[in-house]
Each structure stands twice: as structure tokens, then as C-alpha cells.
Scaffold this active site. Structure first.
Site, PDB file in Angstrom:
ATOM      1  N   CYS A   1       0.783  -1.240   0.000  1.00 47.74           N
ATOM      2  CA  CYS A   1       0.000   0.000   0.000  1.00 47.74           C
ATOM      3  C   CYS A   1       0.821   1.299   0.000  1.00 47.74           C
ATOM      4  CB  CYS A   1      -1.021   0.006   1.142  1.00 47.74           C
ATOM      5  SG  CYS A   1      -0.622  -0.981   2.562  1.00 47.74           S
TER       6      CYS A   1
ATOM      7  N   ARG B   1       7.087 -11.405   5.056  1.00 48.15           N
ATOM      8  CA  ARG B   1       6.736 -11.210   6.466  1.00 48.15           C
ATOM      9  C   ARG B   1       7.445 -12.245   7.320  1.00 48.15           C
ATOM     10  NH1 ARG B   1       0.247  -9.974   5.657  1.00 48.15           N
ATOM     11  NH2 ARG B   1       0.568  -8.268   4.169  1.00 48.15           N
TER      12      ARG B   1
ATOM     13  N   GLN C   1       0.519 -11.016  -2.962  1.00 50.75           N
ATOM     14  CA  GLN C   1      -0.863 -10.575  -2.723  1.00 50.75           C
ATOM     15  C   GLN C   1      -1.507 -10.160  -4.042  1.00 50.75           C
ATOM     16  OE1 GLN C   1      -0.060  -7.453   0.270  1.00 50.75           O
ATOM     17  NE2 GLN C   1      -1.412  -8.602   1.625  1.00 50.75           N
TER      18      GLN C   1
ATOM     19  N   ASP D   1      -3.244  -7.729  -4.827  1.00 54.78           N
ATOM     20  CA  ASP D   1      -3.516  -6.482  -4.120  1.00 54.78           C
ATOM     21  C   ASP D   1      -4.112  -5.436  -5.051  1.00 54.78           C
ATOM     22  OD1 ASP D   1      -3.527  -5.113  -1.766  1.00 54.78           O
ATOM     23  OD2 ASP D   1      -1.355  -4.984  -1.564  1.00 54.78           O
TER      24      ASP D   1
ATOM     25  N   HIS E   1      -5.779  -1.112  -4.688  1.00 51.49           N
ATOM     26  CA  HIS E   1      -6.249   0.006  -3.871  1.00 51.49           C
ATOM     27  C   HIS E   1      -7.121   0.905  -4.733  1.00 51.49           C
ATOM     28  CE1 HIS E   1      -2.627  -1.375  -1.717  1.00 51.49           C
ATOM     29  NE2 HIS E   1      -3.380  -1.139  -0.670  1.00 51.49           N
TER      30      HIS E   1
ATOM     31  N   LYS F   1     -12.826  -3.850   8.310  1.00 53.00           N
ATOM     32  CA  LYS F   1     -12.737  -4.618   7.077  1.00 53.00           C
ATOM     33  C   LYS F   1     -13.879  -5.618   6.968  1.00 53.00           C
ATOM     34  CE  LYS F   1      -9.618  -8.059   9.113  1.00 53.00           C
ATOM     35  NZ  LYS F   1      -8.493  -8.980   8.874  1.00 53.00           N
TER      36      LYS F   1
ATOM     37  N   HIS G   1      -8.496  -0.712   0.601  1.00 51.35           N
ATOM     38  CA  HIS G   1      -7.565  -1.811   0.361  1.00 51.35           C
ATOM     39  C   HIS G   1      -8.407  -3.051   0.068  1.00 51.35           C
ATOM     40  CE1 HIS G   1      -4.240   0.256   2.764  1.00 51.35           C
ATOM     41  NE2 HIS G   1      -5.322   0.909   3.151  1.00 51.35           N
TER      42      HIS G   1
END
Length: 635
Positions: free
Chosen positions: A331, A360, A378, A380, A382, A462, A508
């Protein structure tokens, strides 16, 4: 699941006694607790005034939770009787079961389970009444200091802030617990101990290693049997085993734990998944972006990850005397792309997507195949939007999530609205606005959902979707998060219609969650037999004799020219052996060629599940397969 029943309970009367006296009038179910104002209480509760309550049946979700919590206590009672000197720590419920952590001189193994289960059965049949009593916290501390000499319960009590705490007694067994619990041990009939594992006290590797015994319990024998059957089936479907057998991926210790290596077939399936993902994002108004794998520490401090997520981040590395961190999230990179130019209200919404690999720090004890790794990608994206666009954008994301999940063959899911956690950033006003926006979108889409208190991320609430696989296991995949925090931290602005600066809202979202985890779920869901549109090899041609190979190569060339993934088994083996091998490799279609097929210029077709499909022309088969691929058939 049965639904709760509402009744009025008179003042000064034990609820359980009132139920016994009025059993003929009340719907015939096995009730185990009651609910008042969303608070669940024991059936032995007494009210000072007449109160309307909801009775909770054993078969309900809350009832099963209580059953499993009480089963953990029953197991602890059996263990302390069989193995004197064992100290108790904690024994919570988990999804589909429970566990209890013990500090014992005895090393537990599955060989002990039969004796523990037998003692649990004896205690259950004894119909021991379960009684709740409240004592002062100081008195409880004294009890565990002098009588029990239990440092674990003492540590818990030292953190309690209430002046009183509750104990639950069943016969000679006592445990510190908030409850609620079943009225008596006789309610526990269908249970099974499953495995034993090591567990650090309170999950901290600096603490002592305890022994954790896992178990499960159900309200009826059929449900228990089905669950145990599914556990055995899950072992067969383990993606780690199938990944090795089907040559999809491996994790080599010399390379590093939690860092998968993708083999040609696995990488091909992943490429198919990612290509589909990209095409659908472009269709849905997203643009593709890419961000680096490392960034300066200052970026993560500004985003808040350094303060709130540091334990999951790797230590900084020096690059020309500056500290850089390998990214745990994508992000901040998308935020910086946003800030690369002045933005206008006319540009919104901006939808940016990235298959971004992140890293991670996961402890070695929690790593598990592809479902828990240290490096993963991910899916991902946005969405940056104006406040007046937020509602519609969340709904669009929800619709997109459902489309992706259904395409891959998942039609059942549990939906949760996760609210503000204890550790968070941002104003209460922003949290309320974000939470309400997610709630309104869920209501609009008519999705059934549950509130998951305190499980939001540090920067916002979320929506989580947990998909159900073929064994009815729930997997966390999709997430949608509304964030007022990052736009504020990075002072993100756009010029509004009024010519003034305004703050955008950031959504997100991940549809699959991570490619690795979703890949693992797919393998287990389909037991390795991926749908034809996803299978690394869609067709294999099996020749009975070498004289059939020229025709086999002719067919292969024609199929390849139509983008079909096809191989030929040219080995000098018997045809039945080749068929068995193709079945083991989970290849959707087998073309079997002999003298007759070569002479007639057709094929004998076999499907991995349906068996022999008979003879047909290659063109008819090709049309059939191309239709399956186009429609993303999951057969």
C-alpha cells in the site's frame, strides 16, 4: 442449526429449574445457556426481576461453542486425575474444537488418548453438576499461591482488572474461567481427542514450552463422524503431498523455510491464474502498477507499519548507510504513485492493482506449505475515491470478489465485518464512518454477515470472506478494508470541484488473498484434479504401440495450435499402466490411440472422473474442451 427460543423467566428463580417445571410448554430442545442483551449466561442464572431471555440450544453455534469449552474443562479434569501434578494453563475453543495447554512431567502422546477419553466418558456419565461461583480477585490469587501453586493462573489474575473473578467447579475439579459452561458433564457425549503439540506459554518463544492437546466435540454422533471423516480426507488432500506428487512446487530447506519454489507445472497454473486475474481487472476498470521490493525505513514509519506491524517485518538492511526494509505490504508504494502528481476530483475513482510479492517474518512453528509462508504474492489493489463514491466502490469490490470466487468453484462463504481493534490509529469519527460504509454495502448486497469484534486492521475496519471448500472447511481469503488513516498520514489530497483541497478515501482489497494460499486451497478443494481450464496438462495422448506415434504427434500439433496444453506418453508401457499414470497425475482428458483410431482418423476419449467417453472426431472433442475452458467449467 436450531434457533434460540424466547421465554420470560420469573424473578428469583433459577432458569434451569424453571425450564424443568415448564418442559411441556417449551419447544423440545436441549438447552445449554441463555442470552440477555447479547450476553450469554449459564442456565443456573437467577434474575432479580422477570426477564425475557433467549434459550440457546446445544445444536446452535453458541451452544456448540459452550459444549467445546466445557469439553476442554472435562479433558483437563481427566488429565489432572490421570497425571497428578499436571498444572493447568488455558483451554479455549477454536474453530470446530478446543485445546488445553498443560505443564506436566509426563510427555503426552496419542497413546494416552484412549485412557484420557475413557476417563472423560466416565466423568460425563457421572452427570457431575457444573457450578459457577464468584470470589474476589485477591482471594483467587491467594488460592493459586497457596493451594495450587500455579504460576500460570497467577499471571493471568495479575492482569485482571475486575474486583471479582469466577471459578467453575465440577466435582473435585476447579478452574478459573469466565464461562459460560454446560449445566452438567452429561451433556458431553460425542467427542474425540485429535493430536498433541508443543506450545509456548502465551505464544511467546521466550516462555516455557507446554503441551497442547487438541480435541473436538459435537452435539450428535453423525456430525462427529462426518468431521472425523473429513479430517481423514483432508490428509489425503494435503496440498504439500499433492504439490510434490504432481510436481507443482517444493520448499527446500537449503533455500529457506517458508519460501516456495515453483516447478514448471505449478508455475504454469499460477500463470494461468494470474493472467485471468489481470484480464478481469482490466475489464473492471483497474490499472496495473508495480512497486519495488524494498523501501526506506522512514516510509514504513510514516505509514504506521513500523509501530504497529514491526514484529512481522524483517530487520532493516544497510544500503549506502541508509536503512531499507523489505516490504510487508504494497500500500505505501501505491500511495507514493498517487502523490507523484496533483490529482483532480475528475480522475476518481482510481483503481490500481498489483500482484505484489511481500515478505513477512513468520515463526518457523507456524509455517505450513503454501498456506503460511514468508514470501508471498498478494492479489492487491487500492481504490482511491471521493466520499460520495465510497458506497458504490465497496459494492463493486464485493461483486468482483464473488465473481472471482465463483469462477474458481467456491460458492459458499462466511462473511464477517471486523471492527476496531485495541491497537489502532485514527479518530473514532473516521472509524465509525468506515465501519458504517462497510455495513451499508453488506446490507445493500443482502449478504448474511456476522460482526467480528476487534478484528479489524490497525488502520481501519474490514469485510472478510471465508470460503468453504469441498470438506466444508473455512479459509480466510478475500478482504475489503476502508482506510482514512494512510491518506491522512501521507497528507494525500485532490482538488475538488470547488477548487479546494480535499482528502481521498482509500480502499484496500484482495480477492484471493495471496496467490500461494489460494493455490493451496484450490489443490485441496479439488484434490489435485484441477478444472480443465486450470490444469497444467489438459490432454494426454496415450499410444498403444509405437506405430501410432505419428498420428499422436499430428493430433498434438493440432491441439497445440488451438492453445491446448497437451502431452504424449511415448513410453514403451502397456496402455492400462499409462491410463493409471494419467489418472494419478489428475489429467482431465486422455486420448487413446490404437490401430482403429489411426485408420478411422478419430480418437477414443477418456475422462479422469467419467471414464470411457467413446469414440469421436478430434474436432468434436476440441469444441467440447474449448467450451469448457471458455466457460471456466469446474467439472
Amino acid at each position: 442449526m436450531s434457533s434460540p427460543v424466547k421465554i420470560d423467566v420469573p424473578a428469583h428463580e433459577i432458569v434451569a429449574d424453571f425450564l424443568k417445571k415448564n418442559a411441556a410448554k417449551i419447544q423440545q430442545q436441549q438447552f445449554v445457556a441463555l442470552k440477555v442483551n447479547d450476553r450469554i449466561l449459564d442456565l443456573k442464572t437467577v434474575f432479580e426481576e422477570t426477564k425475557q431471555v433467549e434459550l440457546i440450544p446445544l445444536q446452535s453455534k453458541e451452544g456448540l461453542h459452550i459444549l467445546r469449552h466445557s469439553s476442554a474443562h472435562l479433558m483437563a479434569q481427566a488429565v489432572t486425575q490421570l497425571f497428578p501434578g499436571t498444572m493447568l494453563t488455558i483451554g479455549p475453543t477454536i474453530e470446530n474444537g478446543f485445546y488445553y495447554d498443560f505443564d506436566s512431567n509426563h510427555t503426552f502422546s496419542p497413546a494416552d488418548f484412549e485412557a484420557i477419553e475413557q476417563r472423560m466418558t466416565e466423568l460425563a456419565r457421572a452427570d457431575i453438576q457444573v457450578k459457577r461461583r464468584e470470589v474476589s480477585r485477591l482471594k483467587a490469587i491467594e488460592y493459586y499461591k497457596t493451594e495450587q501453586q500455579d504460576p500460570y493462573k497467577l499471571e493471568l489474575l495479575e492482569e485482571f482488572t475486575d474486583e471479582t473473578v469466577s471459578f467453575y467447579d465440577q466435582g473435585d475439579f476447579t478452574d478459573l474461567c469466565r464461562g459460560p459452561h454446560l449445566p452438567a458433564t452429561s451433556f458431553i457425549r460425542f467427542f474425540k481427542l485429535l493430536n498433541v503439540a508443543g506450545a509456548y506459554w502465551r505464544g511467546d518463544e521466550r516462555n516455557k514450552m507446554l503441551q497442547r492437546i487438541y480435541g473436538t466435540a459435537f452435539s450428535d454422533k453423525k456430525a462427529l463422524r462426518q468431521y472425523l471423516h473429513n479430517l481423514e480426507e483432508a490428509k489425503k488432500r494435503d496440498h504439500r503431498k499433492l504439490g510434490r506428487d504432481l510436481e507443482l512446487f517444493s520448499i527446500e530447506q537449503e533455500f529457506g523455510s517458508g519460501l516456495p519454489l515453483w516447478h514448471p507445472k505449478g508455475a504454469l497454473v499460477r500463470t494461468i491464474m494470474e493472467d485471468f486475474w489481470k484480464r478481469e481487472h482490466l475489464k473492471n476498470g483497474y490499472q496495473m502498477v508495480m512497486t519495488p521490493h524494498i523501501a526506506k525505513v522512514d516510509l514504513w514509519k510514516k505509514s504506521g507499519h513500523w509501530d504497529f506491524y514491526r514484529e512481522n517485518m524483517y530487520s532493516p538492511i544497510k544500503v549506502e548507510a541508509q536503512d531499507f526494509v523489505i516490504k510487508p505490504m504494497n500500500c505505501p508504494g501505491h500511495v507514493k504513485i498517487y502523490q507523484s502528481k496533483l490529482r483532480s476530483y475528475r480522475e476518481f475513482p482510481l483503481r490500481w492493482a498489483e500482484l505484489g510479492t511481500v515478505y513477512r517474518f513468520e515463526r518457523s512453528g507456524v509455517l505450513h506449505g503454501l498456506t503460511r509462508v514468508r514470501g508471498f504474492t498478494q492479489d492487491d489493489a487500492h481504490v482511491f475515491c471521493r466520499p460520495d463514491q465510497l458506497h458504490d466502490e465497496i459494492i463493486k469490490v464485493i461483486d468482483f470478489v464473488l465473481f472471482i470466487l465463483r469462477t474458481f468453484g467456491f460458492s459458499e462463504y462466511d462473511v464477517y465485518l471486523s471492527t476496531k481493534p485495541e491497537k489502532s490509529v485514527g479518530s473514532d469519527e473516521h472509524w465509525e464512518l468506515a465501519t458504517e460504509a462497510l455495513r451499508e454495502a453488506l446490507e445493500y448486497t443482502k449478504l448474511d454477515y456476522e460482526i467480528d469484534p476487534g478484528e479489524g486492521v490497525f488502520y481501519g475496519p474490514k469485510i472478510d470472506l471465508k470460503i468453504k471448500d469441498a470438506l466444508q472447511r473455512a479459509w480466510q481469503c478475500s478482504t475489503i478494508q476502508v482506510d482514512f488513516n494512510l491518506p491522512q498520514r501521507f497528507d494525500m489530497t485532490y482538488i475538488g470541484e470547488d477548487g479546494k483541497e480535499h482528502r481521498p478515501i482509500m480502499i484496500h482489497r484482495a480477492l484471493m488473498g495471496s496467490v500461494e494460499r489460494f493455490f493451496a486451497i484450490l489443490i485441496e478443494h479439488y484434490n489435485g484434479a484441477l478444472p480443465s481450464w486450470l490444469a497444467p496438462v489438459q490432454v494426454i495422448i496415450l499410444s498403444i504401440a509405437d506405430r501410432h506415434l505419428p498420428y499422436a504427434r499430428e493430433l498434438q500439433a493440432h491441439l497445440k495450435s488451438n492453445d491446448i496444453r497437451v502431452e504424449i506418453d511415448e513410453r514403451n508401457e502397456k496402455i492400462n499402466y499409462k491410463i493409471r499414470e494419467a489418472q494419478v497425475q489428475k489429467i482431465p482428458y486422455m486420448i487413446i490411440l490404437g490401430d482403429q483410431e489411426v485408420q478411422d482418423k478419430n480418437i477414443a476419449l477418456r475422462h479422469r472422473k467419467q471414464g470411457d467417453l467413446g469414440k469421436m472426431s478430434l474436432d468434436n472433442f476440441l469444441n467440447k474442451l474449448l467450451t469448457e475452458i471458455k466457460e471456466k467449467s469446474i467439472m
